[in-house]
Design a protein around this motif. Structure first.
Motif, short mmCIF file in Angstrom:
data_model
loop_
_atom_site.label_atom_id
_atom_site.label_comp_id
_atom_site.label_asym_id
_atom_site.label_seq_id
_atom_site.Cartn_x
_atom_site.Cartn_y
_atom_site.Cartn_z
N LYS A 1 16.67 -1.38 -13.66
CA LYS A 1 17.31 -0.49 -14.62
C LYS A 1 16.29 -0.07 -15.67
O LYS A 1 15.33 -0.82 -15.95
N PRO A 2 16.46 1.12 -16.28
CA PRO A 2 15.54 1.57 -17.34
C PRO A 2 15.61 0.63 -18.54
O PRO A 2 16.67 0.08 -18.86
N PHE A 3 14.46 0.47 -19.21
CA PHE A 3 14.40 -0.37 -20.40
C PHE A 3 13.41 0.29 -21.36
O PHE A 3 12.20 0.04 -21.28
N GLY A 4 13.91 1.17 -22.24
CA GLY A 4 13.03 1.94 -23.11
C GLY A 4 12.13 2.83 -22.29
O GLY A 4 12.59 3.58 -21.43
N HIS B 1 9.61 -6.92 -16.83
CA HIS B 1 9.49 -5.57 -17.37
C HIS B 1 8.22 -4.95 -16.80
O HIS B 1 7.16 -5.59 -16.80
N SER B 2 8.32 -3.72 -16.31
CA SER B 2 7.21 -3.07 -15.64
C SER B 2 7.06 -1.63 -16.14
O SER B 2 8.05 -0.99 -16.52
N ASP B 3 5.81 -1.12 -16.12
CA ASP B 3 5.58 0.28 -16.51
C ASP B 3 5.89 1.23 -15.35
O ASP B 3 5.90 2.45 -15.53
N GLN B 4 6.13 0.68 -14.16
CA GLN B 4 6.47 1.48 -12.99
C GLN B 4 7.88 1.13 -12.50
O GLN B 4 8.28 -0.04 -12.57
N GLU B 5 8.61 2.14 -12.01
CA GLU B 5 9.93 1.88 -11.45
C GLU B 5 9.77 1.26 -10.07
O GLU B 5 9.16 1.86 -9.17
N LEU B 6 10.28 0.05 -9.91
CA LEU B 6 10.20 -0.64 -8.63
C LEU B 6 11.43 -0.31 -7.79
O LEU B 6 12.43 0.20 -8.30
N SER B 7 11.37 -0.62 -6.52
CA SER B 7 12.46 -0.31 -5.61
C SER B 7 13.22 -1.57 -5.22
O SER B 7 12.62 -2.62 -5.00
N VAL B 8 14.55 -1.45 -5.15
CA VAL B 8 15.37 -2.57 -4.72
C VAL B 8 14.99 -2.96 -3.29
O VAL B 8 14.77 -2.08 -2.44
N THR B 9 14.86 -4.23 -3.03
CA THR B 9 14.43 -4.87 -1.78
C THR B 9 12.91 -4.87 -1.62
O THR B 9 12.39 -5.49 -0.69
N GLU B 10 12.20 -4.19 -2.53
CA GLU B 10 10.73 -4.18 -2.45
C GLU B 10 10.17 -5.59 -2.66
O GLU B 10 10.64 -6.34 -3.50
N ARG B 11 9.14 -5.92 -1.90
CA ARG B 11 8.49 -7.22 -2.04
C ARG B 11 7.23 -7.09 -2.87
O ARG B 11 6.46 -6.13 -2.70
N HIS C 1 0.84 -1.21 0.00
CA HIS C 1 0.00 0.00 0.00
C HIS C 1 0.88 1.25 0.00
O HIS C 1 1.86 1.35 0.72
N GLY C 2 0.50 2.22 -0.85
CA GLY C 2 1.23 3.48 -0.92
C GLY C 2 2.12 3.60 -2.14
O GLY C 2 2.54 4.71 -2.49
N HIS C 3 2.41 2.49 -2.80
CA HIS C 3 3.21 2.52 -4.01
C HIS C 3 2.31 2.65 -5.23
O HIS C 3 1.17 2.15 -5.23
N PRO C 4 2.77 3.32 -6.30
CA PRO C 4 1.98 3.41 -7.54
C PRO C 4 1.63 2.02 -8.07
O PRO C 4 2.44 1.10 -8.01
N THR C 5 0.42 1.89 -8.57
CA THR C 5 -0.04 0.59 -9.09
C THR C 5 0.67 0.24 -10.39
O THR C 5 0.86 1.10 -11.26
N VAL C 6 1.09 -1.01 -10.51
CA VAL C 6 1.68 -1.50 -11.76
C VAL C 6 0.54 -1.92 -12.68
O VAL C 6 -0.21 -2.85 -12.38
N LYS C 7 0.40 -1.21 -13.80
CA LYS C 7 -0.68 -1.51 -14.74
C LYS C 7 -0.26 -2.53 -15.79
O LYS C 7 -1.07 -3.34 -16.24
#
Length: 222
Positions: free
Chosen positions: A193-196, A164-174, A143-149
């Motif tokens: 890392k960024p990918f396009g 590959h995700s449309d949102q930048e995730l955080s290292v150690t995030e579950r 809760h509190g993180h942007p939703t991955v669509k």
């Protein structure tokens, strides 16, 4: 492509780096052994390789009588074609009639040869085999993180996944990962890392149950 001795510095840096063989249908290897004035060819399968030696799986009738041999490695595209002389230094029985042998090169191989084998997709640093999938998945964040669509699972192994995700995730995030079949498992983000216009991340499974659930679902799908 000849096997050339590396400089002392590069040998020190790379001598312990072992690369696991992959795409064995494209990687052709054989041991050439001199027996009673005849050169006998023994087809073998590469297990791993470093600048100082390799491990090969091969069936030999009397391995205790063989020590010095020549290993020939080539791939079907013709990019790799090399012969290296060396010595069988250990063996371990892996199945009936087949052993894994350690093969120590007479001279250190040029590290650029292994770099080329990596570029050709013949060997990899990864310890676990990965299976390419490229399937849409659902990712649930805390809760509190942007939703991955939009998220795509690119490949998986027994220990983790690449996403590959449309949102930048955080290292150690579950994250809670759900496959199209409904199987779910928890993973932890190890790198991003960024990918396009998206982001690529590597994740490891949080527990054995998650690893089994995701691997079983994706293996059945493929």
């Amino acid at each position: 492509m000849p096997a050339n001795p590396s400089t002392p510095g590069s040998a020190q840096n790379r001598s312990c780096d072992r690369f696991r063989a992959r795409n064995t249908e494209n990687l052709i290897a054989e041991l050439l052994v001199l027996q009673e004035d005849d050169v006998v060819r023994h087809p073998c399968q590469m297990a791993d390789i470093s600048v100082g030696g390799c491990a090969v799986k091969v069936s030999l009738a009397h391995p205790e009588e063989m020590s010095v041999a020549v290993l020939r490695i080539r791939d079907k595209s013709g990019a790799i074609d090399l012969e290296v002389a060396g010595r069988l230094c250990w063996n371990q029985q892996t199945s009936v009639g087949s052993n894994t042998f350690g093969f120590r090169f007479r001279r250190l191989m040029d590290g650029k040869v292994i770099d080329q084998m990596v570029a050709e997709g013949l060997v990899t640093r990864r310890q676990e085999a990965r299976t390419t999938v490229g399937t849409k998945i659902q990712l649930r964040r805390a809760h509190g993180h942007p939703t991955v669509k939009v998220a795509t699972l690119e490949d998986f192994s027994t220990t983790g996944v690449r996403i590959h995700s449309d949102q930048e995730l955080s290292v150690t995030e579950r994250l809670l990962l759900t496959t199209p079949s409904g199987a779910s498992g928890s993973v932890s983000v190890k790198w991003v890392k960024p990918f396009g216009n998206q982001f690529e991340c590597g994740c490891i499974f949080q527990n054995l149950n998650s690893a089994r659930a995701i691997n079983d679902a994706l293996t059945a799908r493929s």
